[in-house]
Design an enzyme around this catalytic site. Structure first.
Site, PDB file in Angstrom:
ATOM      1  N   GLU A  44      18.122   3.667  20.918  1.00 47.48           N
ATOM      2  CA  GLU A  44      19.258   4.026  21.669  1.00 47.48           C
ATOM      3  C   GLU A  44      19.948   2.558  22.175  1.00 47.48           C
ATOM      4  OE1 GLU A  44      17.652   6.221  25.009  1.00 47.48           O
ATOM      5  OE2 GLU A  44      16.469   4.262  25.669  1.00 47.48           O
ATOM      6  N   ASP A  85      21.678   0.491  32.718  1.00 52.29           N
ATOM      7  CA  ASP A  85      22.336   0.578  31.426  1.00 52.29           C
ATOM      8  C   ASP A  85      23.588  -0.367  31.267  1.00 52.29           C
ATOM      9  OD1 ASP A  85      20.361   2.604  30.465  1.00 52.29           O
ATOM     10  OD2 ASP A  85      21.360   3.977  31.513  1.00 52.29           O
TER      11      ASP A  85
HETATM   12  O1  FUB Z   1      19.946   6.157  31.747  1.00 53.24           O
HETATM   13  C1  FUB Z   1      19.732   7.099  30.875  1.00 53.24           C
HETATM   14  C2  FUB Z   1      19.301   6.730  29.600  1.00 53.24           C
HETATM   15  O2  FUB Z   1      18.120   5.991  29.495  1.00 53.24           O
HETATM   16  C3  FUB Z   1      20.172   6.101  28.683  1.00 53.24           C
HETATM   17  O3  FUB Z   1      21.414   6.518  28.120  1.00 53.24           O
HETATM   18  C4  FUB Z   1      19.443   5.312  27.746  1.00 53.24           C
HETATM   19  O4  FUB Z   1      20.022   4.133  27.247  1.00 53.24           O
HETATM   20  C5  FUB Z   1      18.157   4.836  28.616  1.00 53.24           C
HETATM   21  O5  FUB Z   1      18.511   3.635  29.125  1.00 53.24           O
END
Ligand code: FUB
Length: 356
Positions: free
Chosen positions: A257, A41
């Site tokens: 996301e 991320d």
């Molecule tokens: O790394 C945990 C979660 O997985 C993140 O918050 C999302 O964006 C995805 O990458």
């Protein structure tokens, strides 16, 4: 000592020729920035001329327990407890790993799962924005501050009032106004919020029908001190070429996301992950609130399930920081990578994370 120089990280491969082959038989476009730690991320910033990449710190181990209110489909394999920063003087330069810049034990309100962070700088202070679950099992977004870009960061005693879900991305506009984008579906819990309240028994996955309007990322202006929302979060509407909001069934284009904001030529470029279809895509708007018109794919699916990335311009060239699961072969154990990104006029040239 909170940092180590990662010798293995001296090589940043942006050349497919140097890459080893992935399970799909194709060579990787890039190699992990560092191999001494897991990282994911990536949220890249240039502070004082140096590149700092704020990253999730993946950790091995079984999924967290499924006892109520936690449910199996809610990302319990992502059990992270701290954050890591990777810094370098330029793309391809030696990478320094700054470990444990903020630990969950130092966050009074957090119970588990420190997910994707971001950072911002204003007037001598660095701000680390991060999601974690509170004691009721709801993701909230916290802020921690430091006088150094690599911490240690000190967390505020409470999360940002009115914050929820995951994946904060801070953006400071040319006029100095700061915004926080956030939100994530399924494990990120956006679908569990109704009328401003968290429903722990809400659906574990997106409950909307294919013809329903998709969930949208959220955006809120930050207060001048960068510590709270200055307004109630709004939806950052993502629309198609006809101006119609994207639908929940449009899984190759709708938001899932990993929001990220860049400003270029007066336009606001929102990138995000489509989650279930594993694409990194972008949409462009005229204001920081949107609406954002879907434009295209930035990055095709990588090895592993998640796609969360950031873009920076350094010395006139654009770079994409992303992550895959090359080091482990497992989705929850990821490694950050870097590759150059090119604009063809006002369109981003799609990147294939594998060569031929
Ligand atoms: O790394 C945990 C979660 O997985 C993140 O918050 C999302 O964006 C995805 O990458």
């Amino acid at each position: 000592m909170r940092w180590i120089v990662a010798a293995a990280a001296l090589i940043v491969s942006v050349s497919p020729a140097a890459a080893q082959r992935a399970p799909n038989g194709r060579p990787y476009l890039s190699q992990p920035l560092v191999t001494s730690t897991y990282s994911a991320d990536p949220a890249a910033h240039i502070f004082g001329g140096r590149i700092y990449v704020y990253a999730s710190h993946d950790v091995p181990g079984p999924p967290l327990s499924d006892e109520p209110p936690f449910q199996k489909s809610e990302g319990n394999s992502f059990r992270m407890t701290d954050f890591v920063v990777l810094s370098m003087d330029r793309p391809g330069g030696p990478v320094t790993v700054h470990s444990n810049i903020l630990d969950i034990g130092q966050v009074p309100w957090a119970s588990r799962q420190m997910w994707a962070p971001d950072a911002a700088y204003r007037q001598g202070t660095y701000y680390l924005y991060f999601p974690a679950k509170d004691r009721a099992g709801a993701f909230r977004i916290g802020v921690a501050t430091s006088t150094s870009p690599t911490g240690p960061f000190t967390a505020r005693p409470e999360p940002i009032k009115g914050s929820y879900s995951i994946d904060p991305a801070a953006f400071i506009d040319d006029d100095g106004t700061a915004y926080l984008y956030f939100g994530g579906l399924n494990g990120g819990q956006l679908q569990k919020w109704r009328d401003g309240a968290f429903d722990p028994d809400g659906p574990p996955a997106d409950p909307r029908g294919k013809r329903d309007r998709a969930f949208m990322p959220r955006v809120a202006r930050l207060t001048a001190d960068m510590l709270e929302f200055a307004e109630a979060p709004r939806e950052a509407m993502i629309v198609d070429e006809k101006g119609k909001p994207l639908l929940a069934g449009d899984e190759a284009r709708r938001f899932f996301e990993g929001s990220w904001m860049n400003k270029l030529g007066g336009k606001y470029v929102l990138t995000y992950s489509t989650g279930t279809t594993h694409l990194l895509v972008y949409a462009v708007g005229d204001t920081p609130y949107g609406p954002f018109t879907y434009k295209g794919v930035v990055l095709k699916p990588v090895e592993g399930w998640t796609t969360h990335a950031s873009m920076i311009r350094f010395d006139g060239r654009w770079w994409l920081f992303y992550a895959d699961s090359q080091m482990s072969g497992q989705t929850p154990l990821r490694n950050v990578k870097l590759t150059e990104l090119f604009w063809d006029g006002d369109a981003i040239r799609t990147i294939d994370p594998f060569g031929k």
